[in-house]
Design an enzyme around this catalytic site. Structure first.
Site, mmCIF file in Angstrom:
data_model
loop_
_atom_site.group_PDB
_atom_site.id
_atom_site.type_symbol
_atom_site.label_atom_id
_atom_site.label_comp_id
_atom_site.label_asym_id
_atom_site.label_seq_id
_atom_site.Cartn_x
_atom_site.Cartn_y
_atom_site.Cartn_z
ATOM 1 N N THR A 229 0.830 -1.190 0.000
ATOM 2 C CA THR A 229 0.000 0.000 0.000
ATOM 3 C C THR A 229 0.873 1.251 0.000
ATOM 4 O O THR A 229 0.625 2.212 -0.739
ATOM 5 C CB THR A 229 -0.922 -0.014 1.234
ATOM 6 O OG1 THR A 229 -1.589 -1.271 1.281
ATOM 7 C CG2 THR A 229 -1.938 1.091 1.174
ATOM 8 N N GLU A 447 18.333 -25.489 2.118
ATOM 9 C CA GLU A 447 18.303 -24.718 0.870
ATOM 10 C C GLU A 447 19.650 -24.801 0.151
ATOM 11 O O GLU A 447 19.712 -24.902 -1.073
ATOM 12 C CB GLU A 447 17.940 -23.258 1.138
ATOM 13 C CG GLU A 447 16.523 -23.043 1.679
ATOM 14 C CD GLU A 447 15.448 -23.647 0.799
ATOM 15 O OE1 GLU A 447 15.626 -23.726 -0.442
ATOM 16 O OE2 GLU A 447 14.400 -24.057 1.347
HETATM 17 P P1 ADP Z 1 0.895 -3.936 2.950
HETATM 18 O O1 ADP Z 1 -0.003 -3.085 2.149
HETATM 19 O O2 ADP Z 1 1.950 -4.619 2.130
HETATM 20 O O3 ADP Z 1 0.208 -4.922 3.820
HETATM 21 P P2 ADP Z 1 1.540 -1.457 4.148
HETATM 22 O O4 ADP Z 1 2.021 -0.720 2.972
HETATM 23 O O5 ADP Z 1 0.157 -1.181 4.580
HETATM 24 O O6 ADP Z 1 1.724 -3.018 3.941
HETATM 25 O O7 ADP Z 1 2.559 -1.219 5.347
HETATM 26 C C1 ADP Z 1 2.107 -0.830 6.614
HETATM 27 C C2 ADP Z 1 3.105 0.097 7.264
HETATM 28 O O8 ADP Z 1 4.341 -0.576 7.516
HETATM 29 C C3 ADP Z 1 3.489 1.261 6.390
HETATM 30 O O9 ADP Z 1 2.594 2.317 6.568
HETATM 31 C C4 ADP Z 1 4.885 1.610 6.869
HETATM 32 O O10 ADP Z 1 4.845 2.429 8.010
HETATM 33 C C5 ADP Z 1 5.443 0.275 7.262
HETATM 34 N N1 ADP Z 1 6.222 -0.309 6.181
HETATM 35 C C6 ADP Z 1 5.956 -1.458 5.527
HETATM 36 N N2 ADP Z 1 6.874 -1.728 4.604
HETATM 37 C C7 ADP Z 1 7.760 -0.709 4.638
HETATM 38 C C8 ADP Z 1 8.950 -0.413 3.911
HETATM 39 N N3 ADP Z 1 9.408 -1.233 2.948
HETATM 40 N N4 ADP Z 1 9.603 0.723 4.214
HETATM 41 C C9 ADP Z 1 9.162 1.540 5.175
HETATM 42 N N5 ADP Z 1 8.058 1.321 5.899
HETATM 43 C C10 ADP Z 1 7.346 0.202 5.655
HETATM 44 ZN ZN ZN Z 2 13.371 -27.973 -0.172
HETATM 45 MG MG MG Z 3 -2.026 -3.065 2.277
#
Ligand code: ADP
Ligand code: ZN
Ligand code: MG
Length: 635
Positions: A229, A447
């Site tokens: 997201t 692995e």
């Molecule tokens: P997903 O949609 O993949 O389930 P989100 O984008 O909603 O995950 O992530 C939730 C929160 O986690 C984000 O708002 C952020 O604060 C943190 N987060 C997740 N991944 C990252 C990343 N790669 N870098 C920085 N913050 C992250």
């Molecule tokens: Zn295996």
């Molecule tokens: Mg999400």
């Protein structure tokens, strides 16, 4: 599908109906002549004093009119008197009711009335009003009540209920969107792929100059909390375009057709604002494969309609206008194939859980906002959190900050982080797996066993990446092999080498630990299936010969599983021979793999240790460890 307008009309009609019923009751109660209930003795007194003008008799009561001033005034309430005056009814009470005494002689009463020259009549008690009330008004009111309750649940309030066919998406203007790629860390590969999308949105002309077609849909695939997201928002922020977002689950309502109209509405609005991004979060909620769908009754239809509408909209618009559809899912395997076709979500960007360096970068990013004490080593925290997604890491930083604040410290210390990790781990263990040190050790050897066999045999696809970052529920680690070319034909020695690679994990575990774990379950399944195919489909067994058995359609080359559900069309004897042959192929392969790995045990152990340190090995480093080099430990 009804339009919002006709729903509005329907809804206000219901209000008018309810209001009318209520008003008419109020009126009949107010305008009815005021009555007093008097006892039988009083009635007889009045009768004998000639103060009764007329009566009507029913089985249960006598209702009548007395002469003016004959009746006592009932206790009155100020408001109802006021209302009566307003409505212009007269003050004087002349109507009374008397409850008849059961079993009293009718004849005597009638005789007495006759004698006193009172006008009297019989009356059959009507139940009309009661029937109306209990038969119609109350049930109707209950139904309307239930209906309104449901509307409220759908729309979150009566006002929204009026417009529940409309999309509930949120629109972020370019000014509101401040997320950029700088807010995302640790997923550099995914970011690199999305940079291109940003460029499409910024300079569509550049790409169309030579007749190319800009992709319509980009699907972000990754486990929850990896930042899908966040990445989608960052793309919109970077490209400086409006961002329309809606979660897949919001499309699917209990009313058939609502989801479809939401989709239509969403695309209509987006087209006006092009260039822009439409982001559908949790796509699997609508995009579930239509085949073999057994949802609860009704849910199925609704989702199907919504999905069809989405497909139609995606086909119907022209990406040169600059609308790019992004979607996110953590379950790509359940998505309907139609969604993944070219011209729809034809780009897929995998958002992996971060490796150790990625985790450090994410921690650093989120730690910007908190005051850190100098003793905090984010690299150490990254080491301690294998398998954590970005959201978990953000959570750790936040928990640590809260813990430190509770203890009234001036800065967040390492001890707070330690405690925060323990808390978050406890939470994670409930919903996914967090590997123990020993388990990580086993997975690393397993692995590396696959990888080492793959480089040791002649015909296996090259290994390009090995990881022990757990993903999903099933896979604790993964060895990625890249075929050098598309394969439609496999020779016997190629299949045998594939089998060897599959057994590599299991054999490595046995060599290092002296016993096997359950980790090879999936490998063994695939190896068994492959050897069955060799015997039953490809005629690669001398004992069984060239005959083929079982259902047709060799799916294996397409990388899909063969359903072994077909009728058996061979004898018990053949079945036994097939089973024996499967066994013997697997045994031969096992011995071969054991030979390979025994001679390379030192390499295996070193490579596994390196893998444990870095969690992911690829490219040059991977090549070097597999060649037996001892790398300097991670800085
Ligand atoms: P997903 O949609 O993949 O389930 P989100 O984008 O909603 O995950 O992530 C939730 C929160 O986690 C984000 O708002 C952020 O604060 C943190 N987060 C997740 N991944 C990252 C990343 N790669 N870098 C920085 N913050 C992250
Ligand atoms: Zn295996
Ligand atoms: Mg999400």
């Amino acid at each position: 599908m009804k339009s919002p307008l006709s729903q509005r009309i329907q809804f206000s009609l219901a209000y008018v109906l309810v209001a009318a019923v209520v008003l008419s009751f109020l009126q009949s109660w107010l305008l009815a002549p005021r009555t007093v209930e008097i006892p039988m003795s009083k009635f007889l007194d009045l009768l004998r004093a000639d103060k009764i003008e007329k009566v009507s008799l029913t089985e249960r009561e006598i209702r009548g009119m007395a002469t003016t001033g004959a009746l006592p005034a009932p206790p009155s309430s100020a408001t109802s008197d006021r209302l009566r005056q307003l409505l212009g009814s007269d003050d004087d009470i002349r109507v009374f009711t008397v409850t008849r005494i059961p079993g009293v002689d009718e004849q005597r009463l009638v005789a007495e009335l006759e004698q006193r020259k009172v006008e009297f009549a019989g009356r059959i008690e009507t139940t009309f009003w009661k029937d109306l009330l209990f038969g119609w008004v109350i049930p109707l009111a209950v139904m309307v009540g239930i209906w309104m309750f449901l509307m409220r649940r759908v729309g979150g309030g009566p006002t929204q209920a009026l417009s529940f066919g409309r999309s509930k998406h949120k629109i972020y203007d370019r000014k509101e969107l401040k997320t950029t790629f700088n807010d995302v860390a640790g997923v550099d590969e995914s970011k690199a792929e999305l940079v291109e999308i940003v460029d499409f949105l910024k300079n569509p002309k550049k790409y169309q100059r030579l007749g190319g077609r800009i992709p319509k849909g980009v699907l972000l695939v990754g486990t929850p909390g990896t930042g899908k997201t966040l990445l989608a928002r960052a793309v919109a922020g970077e490209a400086d375009v409006p961002f329309f977002t809606l979660s897949g689950s919001e499309f699917v309502e209990m009313f058939v057709g609502v989801g479809a109209s939401r989709v239509r509405d969403l695309f209509e609005q987006a087209k006006d604002k092009a260039p822009c991004i439409i982001f559908i979060d949790e796509l699997d909620a609508i995009g579930k494969s239509r085949a073999g769908n057994t949802g609860f009754v009704g849910g199925h239809d609704e989702r199907e309609q919504t999905l069809n509408q989405l497909l139609a909209e995606m086909d119907g618009f022209d990406s040169s206008k600059g609308v790019i559809i992004m979607a996110a899912t953590n379950r790509p395997e359940v998505l309907d194939q139609a969604l993944l076709r070219p011209g729809r979500f034809d780009r897929q960007v995998v958002v992996d859980k971060p490796d150790i360096r990625g985790r450090e970068a994410i921690l650093r990013l989120h730690a910007r906002a908190v005051v850190l004490s100098p003793d905090v080593q984010l690299a150490v925290i990254a080491q301690r959190t294998p398998g954590f997604a970005g959201a978990d890491l953000a959570n750790i930083v936040n928990e640590a900050a809260l813990l430190a604040a509770r203890k009234e410290k001036n800065a967040v210390e390492m001890a707070d982080f330690e405690e925060a990790i323990d808390r978050v781990v406890a939470g994670l263990e409930k919903r996914s797996r967090v590997l123990s040190e020993k388990e990580r050790d086993i997975v690393a050897h397993h692995e590396m066993g696959h990888a080492l066999v793959a480089v040791s045999v002649a015909h296996a696809d090259p290994v390009h990446k090995v990881t022990i970052i757990p993903r999903g529920v099933a896979a604790l680690g993964m060895t990625y092999q890249l075929p050098t070319e598309d394969r439609f034909l496999l020779t016997r020695s190629e299949i045998e080498d594939r089998l060897a690679v599959l057994l590599g994990g299991r054999v490595a575990e046995e060599l290092v630990y002296g016993e096997a774990s359950t980790g090879a379950h999936n490998d063994l399944e695939r190896a068994t299936e492959l050897s069955r195919l060799m015997i039953m489909k490809y005629g690669m067994s001398e004992r069984v010969g060239l005959a083929t058995f079982g259902d047709s359609a060799p799916m294996f080359l397409k990388g899909q599983r063969t359903p072994w559900g077909g009728e058996r069309e061979y004898s018990e004897e053949t079945a036994r021979v097939i089973d024996e042959e499967v066994r013997s192929i697997l045994e031969r392969t096992y011995d071969r793999v054991r030979g390979i790995l025994t001679t390379k045990k030192a390499v295996l152990v070193n490579a596994a240790a390196e893998l444990k340190r870095t969690e992911t090995l690829e490219g040059d480093r991977l090549k070097r460890v597999l060649a037996g080099e001892v790398l300097e430990t991670l800085a």
